[in-house]
Design an enzyme around this catalytic site. Structure first.
Site, PDB file in Angstrom:
ATOM      1  N   LYS A 295       0.742  -1.239   0.478  1.00 52.13           N
ATOM      2  CA  LYS A 295       0.221  -0.181   0.409  1.00 52.13           C
ATOM      3  C   LYS A 295       0.939   0.970   0.209  1.00 52.13           C
ATOM      4  O   LYS A 295       1.541   1.887   1.430  1.00 52.13           O
ATOM      5  CB  LYS A 295      -0.959   0.556   1.118  1.00 52.13           C
ATOM      6  CG  LYS A 295      -1.946   0.698   1.432  1.00 52.13           C
ATOM      7  CD  LYS A 295      -3.465   0.611   1.144  1.00 52.13           C
ATOM      8  CE  LYS A 295      -4.211   1.312   0.857  1.00 52.13           C
ATOM      9  NZ  LYS A 295      -5.658   1.319   1.733  1.00 52.13           N
TER      10      LYS A 295
ATOM     11  N   TRP B 264      -3.241   0.252  -3.580  1.00 54.08           N
ATOM     12  CA  TRP B 264      -2.331  -0.716  -3.964  1.00 54.08           C
ATOM     13  C   TRP B 264      -1.220  -0.537  -5.620  1.00 54.08           C
ATOM     14  O   TRP B 264      -1.285  -0.628  -5.996  1.00 54.08           O
ATOM     15  CB  TRP B 264      -3.599  -1.627  -3.681  1.00 54.08           C
ATOM     16  CG  TRP B 264      -4.630  -2.224  -2.511  1.00 54.08           C
ATOM     17  CD1 TRP B 264      -5.753  -1.280  -2.617  1.00 54.08           C
ATOM     18  CD2 TRP B 264      -3.998  -2.199  -1.805  1.00 54.08           C
ATOM     19  NE1 TRP B 264      -5.712  -1.796  -1.504  1.00 54.08           N
ATOM     20  CE2 TRP B 264      -5.316  -2.534  -0.623  1.00 54.08           C
ATOM     21  CE3 TRP B 264      -2.251  -2.911  -1.053  1.00 54.08           C
ATOM     22  CZ2 TRP B 264      -5.076  -3.059   0.754  1.00 54.08           C
ATOM     23  CZ3 TRP B 264      -2.821  -3.213   0.327  1.00 54.08           C
ATOM     24  CH2 TRP B 264      -4.017  -3.114   0.964  1.00 54.08           C
TER      25      TRP B 264
HETATM   26  P1  AMP Z   1      -9.126  -0.231  -0.133  1.00 54.91           P
HETATM   27  O1  AMP Z   1      -9.405  -1.494  -0.088  1.00 54.91           O
HETATM   28  O2  AMP Z   1      -7.964   0.066  -1.219  1.00 54.91           O
HETATM   29  O3  AMP Z   1      -9.107   0.847   1.175  1.00 54.91           O
HETATM   30  O4  AMP Z   1      -7.794  -0.736   1.289  1.00 54.91           O
HETATM   31  C1  AMP Z   1      -7.923  -1.625   2.543  1.00 54.91           C
HETATM   32  C2  AMP Z   1      -6.985  -2.086   3.369  1.00 54.91           C
HETATM   33  O5  AMP Z   1      -6.142  -1.090   3.641  1.00 54.91           O
HETATM   34  C3  AMP Z   1      -7.528  -2.370   4.870  1.00 54.91           C
HETATM   35  O6  AMP Z   1      -7.390  -4.250   4.324  1.00 54.91           O
HETATM   36  C4  AMP Z   1      -5.869  -2.054   5.420  1.00 54.91           C
HETATM   37  O7  AMP Z   1      -5.245  -3.234   5.139  1.00 54.91           O
HETATM   38  C5  AMP Z   1      -5.571  -0.724   5.113  1.00 54.91           C
HETATM   39  N1  AMP Z   1      -5.990   0.334   5.577  1.00 54.91           N
HETATM   40  C6  AMP Z   1      -6.944   0.935   5.736  1.00 54.91           C
HETATM   41  N2  AMP Z   1      -7.469   1.742   6.994  1.00 54.91           N
HETATM   42  C7  AMP Z   1      -5.921   1.271   7.753  1.00 54.91           C
HETATM   43  C8  AMP Z   1      -4.869   2.428   8.747  1.00 54.91           C
HETATM   44  N3  AMP Z   1      -5.869   3.476   9.177  1.00 54.91           N
HETATM   45  N4  AMP Z   1      -4.190   1.385   9.123  1.00 54.91           N
HETATM   46  C9  AMP Z   1      -3.301   0.380   8.374  1.00 54.91           C
HETATM   47  N5  AMP Z   1      -4.286  -0.031   6.943  1.00 54.91           N
HETATM   48  C10 AMP Z   1      -4.853   0.280   6.778  1.00 54.91           C
END
Ligand code: AMP
Length: 556
Positions: free
Chosen positions: A437, A442
């Site tokens: 990330k 991603w």
């Molecule tokens: P997305 O579907 O692109 O929004 O990605 C979601 C993923 O981002 C989650 O499953 C986490 O692995 C990561 N993520 C989102 N918010 C956080 C946060 N505050 N701290 C750590 N990882 C996060």
């Protein structure tokens, strides 16, 4: 006994009716695709959204038509956000930062028939438009379209000309609240991206949750600057929440550059903002470089999408701005947990612990911790397992995907590892997923690996995430070359140009003789991460690796 309550449908038609009849004077300020400032009221927004819906109808695109977008955070994109789904069509937001191959895959699988795009995205789109069998109309926003338009294999029209064809519709009829409204694809962490279709009901409920004070807390006294692309999980649901609350909205357009954001903050005085940590850390660096000590009237920033460094929270606190961490994912309609500090927290240590958690789920969602065999673990803040979640704005399935591996007894398996304590605070420790990330976006490791593997000198490769101060994570590639091959990191980087998005290309490379593998032959990324350690520079050595290597690898 049945209740006596009316069963009116929740959704975007209801939201638009409210936005123009009650919050009609609230404002949207946006930066257009051509970089100009435009201001309009919610009532004007609803009218233009009506023209769009009407024009699509007149041109024979019935309810259910999928309309893709490749656009920045502009008013035209917001008009499509509302006018397309509120009229029974389905909006599909395509991530403008993806490589053309992935955009093509996504647009094809969503069955896009119309695509609305910023004119600067037209050239990229034209390179794969022929792969979209259903495509019938391309609508360009902004003035840079003319030279490439002929390359698109269907009619193209300027957005304003299309709007001129439609009457401003004001009586948005209700739509079944369980119908799909917006499609968004995941980042493709375990392979190809997967489509999530949000319903009118799920969007409505999530927007309401954002408006509550335990979440972002929006009201008609606020002005919101979401420094969030509209293609990322419905702009985290923030535009809908702003319309619901009558909160003024600032849309930054295509650029989230720190100097552009600071200029917007100074000129438009937002009170609340949101975005990934990288953006807010860049804003801070820019402020320091320019000797700024204030950010207009900004009082809070909801920050998430990746781990928010505690130092960033402290730095913003020193500016008088409360930065609150949020956690969520595409599958949960974005912001699902938020780390507001409750009143019963008294000590500085506890305050720090709350602020550095991913947060507590908003009312309506539930989380639990599960081990990898499916047993539910205690929510004691100690037991580490997969965080699982359920609720009315969590997806049940993916578009056109049969298997149900993402669910366990109806709970969504998030792939995030962590703890939940007895007060509901979620703390993530790791990810089951292998994707990287970077700056909130991603980079799927599998896709990057296959691009590196296509170099004729490469025998094997593994890509992992390594921590990065600015981007939170960057990809690092561990490469095994074929015997007698000597390809260097710069040569491999050059090979990737044009094959993957530029920002995917790793800065960190290591060369080894064998990649650690699990007993069933899969690349053992957990082991590689252990070897790589927490910081750069790192090297793999034959002893640490535990695999059959004859020579210690080196960084090149
Ligand atoms: P997305 O579907 O692109 O929004 O990605 C979601 C993923 O981002 C989650 O499953 C986490 O692995 C990561 N993520 C989102 N918010 C956080 C946060 N505050 N701290 C750590 N990882 C996060």
């Amino acid at each position: 006994m049945k209740s006596t309550m009316q069963a009116n449908q929740l959704g975007l038609a209801l939201l638009l009716r409210h936005a123009c009849r009650v919050n009609g004077r609230s404002r949207i300020v946006s930066v257009t695709a051509d970089g100009l400032r435009v201001e309009q009221t919610f009532a004007e927004l609803a009218q233009r959204a009506g023209r769009l819906a009407h024009a699509l109808e007149e041109r024979g695109f019935p309810a259910g038509t999928v309309v893709g977008t490749l656009a920045g955070a502009s008013r035209e994109h917001l008009e499509a956000y509302l006018g397309v789904p509120a009229s029974g069509r389905i909006l599909h937001t395509i991530n403008v930062r993806l490589h053309a191959d992935q955009q093509a895959y996504i647009a094809e699988h969503a069955n896009d028939e119309v695509v609305i795009l910023d004119s600067q995205n037209l050239e990229g789109f034209a390179s794969f438009a022929h792969r979209l069998p259903k495509l019938r109309l391309v609508v360009t926003v902004g003035s840079r379209a003319a030279s490439v338009a002929p390359q698109v294999p269907c009619e193209t029209i300027d957005y304003e000309m299309l709007l001129a064809e439609g009457a401003p519709r004001i009586d948005w009829p209700d739509i079944d609240e369980n119908e799909a409204a917006i499609i968004c694809f995941t980042g493709g962490t375990t392979g190809l991206p997967k489509g999530v279709a949000y319903s009118h009901r799920s969007i409505w409920l999530q927007a309401m949750s954002i408006c509550t004070a335990n979440s972002v807390g929006l009201s008609s006294n606020d002005c919101l600057l979401p420094a969030v692309p509209l293609y990322h999980v419905n702009g985290w649901g923030l535009p809908f929440a702003a319309l619901m609350a009558g909160c003024d909205l600032i849309l930054p357009g295509a650029s989230m550059h720190p100097s552009a954001l600071i200029a917007l903050i100074e000129a438009e005085s937002p009170t609340i903002a949101a975005g990934v940590p990288t953006i807010w850390s860049d804003v801070l660096s820019e402020m320091r470089a320019r000797g700024l000590s204030r950010l207009g009237r900004l009082k809070s920033v909801s920050c998430g999408g990746a781990q928010v460094p505690h130092r960033l929270i402290d730095d913003y606190a020193a500016l008088g701005i409360g930065m609150v961490q949020a956690w969520g994912m595409t599958e949960t309609s974005s912001m699902s947990a938020i780390a507001q500090t409750p009143a019963w927290v008294s000590s500085a240590d506890d305050r720090h612990r709350c602020a550095s958690a991913q947060g507590r789920v908003v009312c309506g969602l539930e989380v639990r911790v599960s081990d990898l065999d499916g047993a539910t673990l205690p929510t004691d803040g100690v037991a580490v397992g997969e965080i699982q979640i359920r609720g009315p704005w969590v997806t049940q399935s993916y578009l056109d995907v049969e298997d149900q591996n993402h669910l366990q007894d109806g709970w969504l398996r998030t792939g995030d590892l962590g703890t939940v304590d007895s007060d509901g605070f979620i703390r993530l420790t790791d990810r089951l997923k292998d994707a990287i990330k970077s700056g909130g976006e991603w980079i799927p490791s599998l896709a990057l690996e296959s691009a590196i593997r296509s170099h004729p000198s490469v025998l094997d490769v593994a890509v992992i995430a390594v921590p990065d101060e600015r981007w939170q994570e960057r990809p690092a590639a561990i490469v095994v070359l074929k015997p007698d091959e000597t390809a260097s990191a710069p040569a491999l980087r050059a090979h990737l140009l044009g094959k993957v998005a530029k920002w995917w290309i790793p800065e960190h490379w290591a060369f080894t003789d064998a990649i650690p593998r699990t007993s069933v032959g899969k690349i053992d990324k957990k082991r590689i991460r252990e070897i790589a350690g927490a910081s750069i520079p790192w090297t793999l050595t034959a002893n640490q690796e535990g695999a059959s290597t004859s020579a210690a690898p080196s960084m090149r």
